[in-house]
Design a protein around this motif. Structure first.
Motif, PDB file in Angstrom:
ATOM      1  N   ASP A   1       0.839  -1.198   0.000  1.00 61.91           N
ATOM      2  CA  ASP A   1       0.000   0.000   0.000  1.00 61.91           C
ATOM      3  C   ASP A   1       0.876   1.251   0.000  1.00 61.91           C
ATOM      4  O   ASP A   1       1.836   1.329   0.768  1.00 61.91           O
ATOM      5  N   PRO A   2       0.555   2.227  -0.822  1.00 57.19           N
ATOM      6  CA  PRO A   2       1.389   3.440  -0.877  1.00 57.19           C
ATOM      7  C   PRO A   2       1.170   4.384   0.300  1.00 57.19           C
ATOM      8  O   PRO A   2       1.894   5.360   0.444  1.00 57.19           O
ATOM      9  N   ASP A   3       0.185   4.124   1.134  1.00 49.61           N
ATOM     10  CA  ASP A   3      -0.148   5.043   2.221  1.00 49.61           C
ATOM     11  C   ASP A   3       0.144   4.410   3.579  1.00 49.61           C
ATOM     12  O   ASP A   3       0.315   3.197   3.678  1.00 49.61           O
ATOM     13  N   PRO A   4       0.194   5.228   4.634  1.00 52.29           N
ATOM     14  CA  PRO A   4       0.536   4.681   5.952  1.00 52.29           C
ATOM     15  C   PRO A   4      -0.533   3.716   6.457  1.00 52.29           C
ATOM     16  O   PRO A   4      -1.718   4.042   6.448  1.00 52.29           O
ATOM     17  N   VAL A   5      -0.097   2.542   6.874  1.00 47.32           N
ATOM     18  CA  VAL A   5      -1.020   1.529   7.389  1.00 47.32           C
ATOM     19  C   VAL A   5      -0.636   1.196   8.824  1.00 47.32           C
ATOM     20  O   VAL A   5       0.522   0.874   9.109  1.00 47.32           O
ATOM     21  N   MET A   6      -1.593   1.317   9.721  1.00 43.75           N
ATOM     22  CA  MET A   6      -1.397   1.030  11.139  1.00 43.75           C
ATOM     23  C   MET A   6      -1.990  -0.358  11.417  1.00 43.75           C
ATOM     24  O   MET A   6      -3.174  -0.589  11.162  1.00 43.75           O
ATOM     25  N   ILE A   7      -1.174  -1.257  11.933  1.00 46.18           N
ATOM     26  CA  ILE A   7      -1.654  -2.614  12.190  1.00 46.18           C
ATOM     27  C   ILE A   7      -1.742  -2.826  13.701  1.00 46.18           C
ATOM     28  O   ILE A   7      -0.730  -2.778  14.400  1.00 46.18           O
ATOM     29  N   PHE A   8      -2.945  -3.038  14.184  1.00 44.25           N
ATOM     30  CA  PHE A   8      -3.145  -3.296  15.613  1.00 44.25           C
ATOM     31  C   PHE A   8      -3.259  -4.795  15.842  1.00 44.25           C
ATOM     32  O   PHE A   8      -4.174  -5.450  15.371  1.00 44.25           O
ATOM     33  N   GLU A   9      -2.258  -5.315  16.569  1.00 42.41           N
ATOM     34  CA  GLU A   9      -2.175  -6.755  16.818  1.00 42.41           C
ATOM     35  C   GLU A   9      -2.509  -6.992  18.295  1.00 42.41           C
ATOM     36  O   GLU A   9      -1.904  -6.363  19.168  1.00 42.41           O
ATOM     37  N   HIS A  10      -3.479  -7.866  18.550  1.00 41.55           N
ATOM     38  CA  HIS A  10      -3.814  -8.117  19.959  1.00 41.55           C
ATOM     39  C   HIS A  10      -2.778  -9.049  20.559  1.00 41.55           C
ATOM     40  O   HIS A  10      -2.524 -10.129  20.046  1.00 41.55           O
ATOM     41  N   LYS A  11      -2.211  -8.619  21.680  1.00 45.01           N
ATOM     42  CA  LYS A  11      -1.111  -9.368  22.296  1.00 45.01           C
ATOM     43  C   LYS A  11      -1.506 -10.795  22.653  1.00 45.01           C
ATOM     44  O   LYS A  11      -0.696 -11.713  22.583  1.00 45.01           O
TER      45      LYS A  11
END
Lengths: 434, 336, 338
Positions: B172-182
């Motif tokens: 993806d050319p744009d900022p991607v925030m990935i939230f991973e549950h611990k």
């Protein structure tokens, strides 16, 4: 602030209607649910119930064509001052406007242009879910014409579907099992009135696991008289509770009968309602013009406990259907739609819980725990017992316990619910003689 | 076999699936670098990067000082000028130190410059409660980021999606925030081999049903599926949607389901108020799906409190299976 | 750059750069001054909304810092960034167009004064956040090092930013990773109204370099040649793989912080003292003294610059505005995602 009574839309392509008869006079009190006026459209004539309780004023003239949604009268609180009719919040429905989609606002980047706002409808003040409103729009039904089974009387999709199926408003499709215990409700038994006319009123008491709607097919054959229907506790729209004994139940019904304040009444009861009618007749003999018992309970120990348990237990149409078919002589009378509708009427888990508890008191181990045979012997008013000889719930032979002047009418091929299975036949028998 | 790629699948943990995605990216794209605190020889606080530093060296698996703001900004600048950084926050809570770079810079640079640049940075946020780490190491802040145009925000719930969404984020050319549950890091699941992507902006229907829709995110998807099993035995047939992407949200899947069932529960771990459930609910209320609602919407979200330390309290402040059951039953019975 | 024997006492810039480049540098300084004045005038005529931060008085710092850069080298800039943008080679018409909010502007009217950028020329953008560009500059330097481009990054910031955490985190990382970045602090004595004396523990901001093991140097920021000399050394160091430097250019903004500044925190005397140290006057004198330009040449520059500004404003005024229904364009690269 007085409550508005409007010309309701009762028919899909109805634009206006005529009031043919007012049932309540100017300045008279009316209770919510009482018959208020009859209307006539180009297709049908119909009785309209009062949308609220109060003192009726500003009645529209009979015989005049009134657009739907327009006020036809106003209900005032007792003591509220009455002057000129208030401004109506309603506007007559303009058929040309109904399908018009408002233009999206041009140039506004913050609105989703693919979702035009929906124009407010005539049913704005009715408590109903969006889905119910949409279904009602699709079917051309006015929400004001039905009662909701949701919290605080909210109309839900199932109510509209049931209404659209030509049936009275019923509950949700059942999905939850009846709880083992429920919170008993206080309050008076539900009394509903149908029909008009000047004859001696008829009081109708339905049977176990049924409700006042079960009289619907039979009612047109009961002559020109007011019909008063009582829902048993834990049934129909009565409070969810289970009396501790038959005696307690009979005493509740007697109290409800007394509260009607009738001089005289014809009393009809079916099955358990028959037993209760007999009990009332036994204690209020002077008020009972005649007694009609349809497949009555209370005349012998035998009863089909499996069927009772099966109906109480049934959680869905599939399990209810086979037992409903046991109620009638001709199982084909019980259609899938009938079963679904019946199940919707039994959707409230507390209703089923109350009835289960009641069956345990009244019919322990598949046995009728109460005996009214002695009362039969004491009857002085004209009385009759009607029974189908194909009844598999209570044996018709119990009818033979009748003594003295009670008439017996036995029908070949009918089951436990003759008034549902052969309403016309029964009408011929008793309609005029009440 | 994976239907999409035809590749064989085998069981991996969620953390292993992420590591495999990073391994593939490092092996196939010279521009990819990993940045974060203790992701080198330590292997990452949750051992997600593991031994990648041995394979790719410290020039590409870069331990940053404990400088979240600066580190995030370096990743943003590097992304603007040719690299494809994957920046790991040790805990998503620490992203609060870097909000300036994420919200003011990464998200907005493209727009502020009229499209002259893109910021293809990937940021990973170990999030959520359940570890006993209390208020500053247990938050679910994804809705904060979902509020920022310019960012994309995903929440993989399965090992397969953890890998597929990370590889999609790198494309993806744009900022991607990935939230991973611990709590999910150790969860196992089938993961296809090789390179594949899970589309950003597409929810997954994890269980089809007719009676009510449960829109869930991350770990709540698993709780919703648990609840669905019990509900099915009671005759209630829920549809369970795994939202997967918080921004841009998959309107079509959610609205189609609500049109079908007429009832909606949103369940998410972040604080209930002004959270993902509010957005999902509003999305339904503003759309034609509103006309299909046959009951009020229920939101099940985190309590209006920080995450407590005591394990019983910690459980009590986020939705659990019995909460979902109770909500679903009351909805199905028409009690609310 | 090797010293030129024949000009023993001549300043560094004169020794180092061809006359034509020095004249071009002076022209750029004039462009900056006239651009700022033109912007101020347009603002007062209501052609520009919002606010702007003018760099009149700081022209030498911007132009000298970019003297040894190519278009491949990057700069990050600040809210007072018009000068940096012009120094790095931007087109004034597109800059004015941006200020006027036009589609032909560098940011298609989405950014305005505070986000002016020219990515093709290596300007990664002005920044509305004090210190916001500093870590980004380090990131650009990291890219250059990893990708082996040989490019350096000049990171402009003001004295206010040296107290931001981002400054310290970024300088530390640049030093730890030996990145090719030159931190250029334009110390104009005030962070809005608060003087460096009241805000900053060290006397010279360049002293902060010691904390991050990099060279630090404070120079007269209104002396074109002095700035060139310090920056060029730092650029060479960066290109040689020796890591970052911190240069502090002491300068002064003649105008207020922004258009709403009422100048209550400094005296008229202080302002006129600094106006007497006008970097353009000093640069002109230096070029004249060394026979690089004469009065006619200076007059020609002023005429050319005035015409360039006039044409640039005309271009901006005549340019189309962005379409209203494209207000949300350029948020995402794949616009379907918006």
């Amino acid at each position: 602030m007085p409550t508005e009574v409007i010309m309701p839309k009762v028919d899909m392509d109805m634009a206006s209607g005529k009031i043919t008869t007012w049932h309540v006079g100017e300045g008279e009190a009316v209770e919510k649910g009482d018959p208020l006026f009859d209307i006539e459209t180009d297709k049908a004539a119909m009785e309209v119930e009062s949308p609220g309780s109060g003192i009726l004023h500003h009645r529209a003239a009979e015989g005049r064509d009134i657009p739907i949604g327009m006020p036809v009268a106003w209900l005032y609180d007792k003591g509220e001052s009455v002057s000129t009719p208030p401004e109506s919040g309603a506007h007559p429905e303009d058929p040309a406007r109904t399908d018009a989609i408002p233009e999206p606002v041009a140039g506004d980047v913050f609105l989703h242009k693919d979702e035009p706002p929906v124009a407010p409808g005539a049913d704005d003040k009715v408590r109903a879910t969006p889905r119910a409103r949409r279904l009602a729009r699709d079917h051309g039904i006015a929400l004001g014409d039905m009662t909701g089974s949701g919290p605080r009387g909210r109309i839900q999709a199932a109510n509209v579907e049931a209404f659209a199926d030509g049936r009275a408003p019923l509950g949700e499709p059942s999905v939850a099992a009846a709880p083992a215990s429920f919170h008993p409700q206080a309050g008076d038994l539900k009394v509903s009135r149908r029909g008009s006319g000047s004859g001696v009123p008829a009081v109708l008491i339905h049977g176990f696991a049924s409700d006042s709607h079960s009289w619907a097919a039979f009612e047109p054959h009961l002559g020109n008289r007011p019909l008063i229907r009582i829902d048993l506790p834990g049934h129909g729209k009565s409070p969810r509770r289970a009396p501790a004994s038959f005696t307690a139940l009979a005493s509740e019904l007697r109290q409800a009968f007394d509260q009607l304040g009738l001089e005289r009444a014809h009393l009809l009861g079916h099955s358990l309602g028959g037993a209760l009618a007999l009990a009332i007749a036994d204690t209020r003999p002077r008020k009972i013009a005649s007694l009609t018992l349809l497949s009555p309970a209370g005349l012998g120990p035998e009863i089909n406990g499996e069927a009772i348990a099966g109906i109480c237990r049934a959680n869905r149409a599939e399990s209810l259907g086979p037992w409903l078919k046991r109620l009638v002589g001709d199982p084909d009378l019980i259609t899938d739609r009938y079963i679904r509708t019946a199940m919707k009427g039994r959707a409230d888990p507390d209703l089923r819980a109350a009835q289960t508890a009641m069956s345990d008191v009244l019919f322990p181990d598949g046995t009728q725990a109460f005996d009214l045979t002695p009362a039969l012997g004491r009857l002085a008013m004209p009385s009759r017992i009607i029974w189908g000889k194909s009844d598999t719930i209570i044996p018709w032979r119990h009818a033979l316990r009748a003594k003295g002047q009670t008439a017996l009418h036995l029908y070949q091929g009918l089951g436990h619910t003759p008034q549902f299975e052969a309403p016309e036949e029964l009408g011929k028998l008793i309609g005029d003689s009440l | 076999m994976n239907a999409q790629t035809g590749a064989a699948a085998r069981e991996l943990s969620y953390a292993e699936a992420i590591r495999e995605a990073m391994d593939i990216a490092l092996a196939t794209d010279e521009r990819v670098v990993l940045m974060g605190e203790d992701i080198g020889v330590y292997g990452g606080a949750f051992q997600v990067t593991g031994n990648l530093v041995e394979k790719y060296g410290t020039d590409r698996v870069i331990d940053t000082p404990i400088s979240e703001l600066g580190g995030a900004g370096v990743a943003v600048g590097a992304a603007m000028t040719g690299l494809r950084p994957i920046f790991e926050f040790q805990f998503s809570d620490f992203a609060t130190l870097a909000m300036e770079q994420i919200v003011n810079q990464a998200a907005k640079v493209r727009y502020m410059l009229g499209g002259a640049v893109s910021v293809p940075v990937v940021m990973r946020f170990p999030a959520g409660s359940g570890t006993g780490a209390a208020a500053q190491h247990s938050q679910s802040l994804e809705a904060w980021f979902g509020h920022v145009p310019g960012l994309k925000v995903v929440q993989p719930a399965t090992p397969e999606d953890a890998k597929g969404l990370l590889l999609a984020a790198l494309d993806d050319p744009d900022p991607v925030m990935i939230f991973e549950h611990k709590i999910l890091y150790k969860m196992k699941g089938m993961v296809p081999e090789g390179h594949y992507t899970t589309p950003i902006g597409k929810a997954a229907v994890r269980r089809e049903g007719t009676d009510l829709t449960i829109v869930s995110t991350s770990i709540m998807m698993h709780k919703a599926l648990d609840a669905a099993q019990t509900l099915a035995e009671e005759g209630i047939d829920p549809e369970v949607i795994d939202l997967r992407t918080v921004r841009p949200m998959d309107r079509d899947t959610v609205l189609a389901s609500v049109r079908k069932t007429g009832r909606l529960i949103c369940v998410y771990e972040g604080v209930k108020t002004l959270g993902i459930g509010a957005e999902v609910s509003a999305m339904v209320a503003e759309s034609d799906a509103f006309d299909f609602l046959d009951a009020p919407i229920i939101r099940l979200g985190g309590a209006e409190s920080p995450i407590p330390y005591n394990p019983e309290l910690e459980k009590a402040v986020v939705p659990q299976v019995p909460d979902i059951l109770e909500a679903a039953r009351s909805l199905a019975k028409g009690m609310i | 750059m090797p010293d030129q024997e024949a000009s023993g006492n001549s300043p560094y810039a004169v020794r180092t750069y061809e006359p034509a480049r020095l004249i071009e540098a002076l022209r750029k300084m004039h462009l900056i001054r006239r651009f700022e004045e033109g912007a101020e005038d347009s603002y007062m005529r209501g052609l520009i909304h919002g606010t702007m931060h003018l760099s009149i008085g700081q022209e030498a710092s911007a132009v000298a810092a970019c003297m040894s850069l190519t278009d491949d080298d990057k700069i990050t800039s600040t809210h007072r960034g018009h000068g940096h943008c012009i120094a790095k080679g931007a087109d004034l018409g597109r800059m004015f167009a941006e200020f006027f909010g036009k589609e032909t502007g560098y940011c298609r009217g989405r950014g305005g004064s505070m986000h002016i950028a020219d990515v093709d020329k290596g300007n990664l953008g002005a920044n509305g956040i004090v210190g916001g560009g500093i870590p980004i500059a380090v990131g650009a330097a990291l890219s250059a090092k990893r990708l082996g481009t040989g490019a350096v990054t000049v990171c402009f910031f003001g004295d206010g930013a040296n107290n931001e955490g981002a400054f310290h985190e970024a300088l530390n990382m640049a030093a730890v990773w030996t990145l090719p970045v030159i931190f250029v602090c334009e110390n104009n004595k005030y962070g809005m109204s608060t003087s460096t004396e009241r805000s900053t523990a060290v006397k010279n901001i360049a002293e902060r370099a010691g904390a991050y093991s990099m060279p630090g140097e404070t120079v007269d920021g209104n002396d074109f040649s002095a700035v060139c000399q310090a920056i060029d050394a730092a650029v060479k160091r960066a290109r040689d793989g020796k890591g970052p430097s911190l240069i502090e250019n002491l300068t002064y903004r003649w105008r207020g912080h922004s258009k709403s500044d009422r100048n209550r925190y400094r005296t008229k005397e202080e302002i006129s003292d600094w106006q007497a140290k006008d970097p353009i006057v000093r640069m002109s004198r230096m070029l004249k003294d060394h026979g690089i330009i004469d009065d006619a040449g200076l007059a020609k520059i002023e005429r050319d610059v005035a015409q360039t500004i006039e044409e640039a404003i005309a271009f901006a005024a005549g340019s189309p505005s962005p379409k209203i229904d494209e207000a949300t364009r350029y948020v995402y690269t794949d616009e379907a995602a918006a």
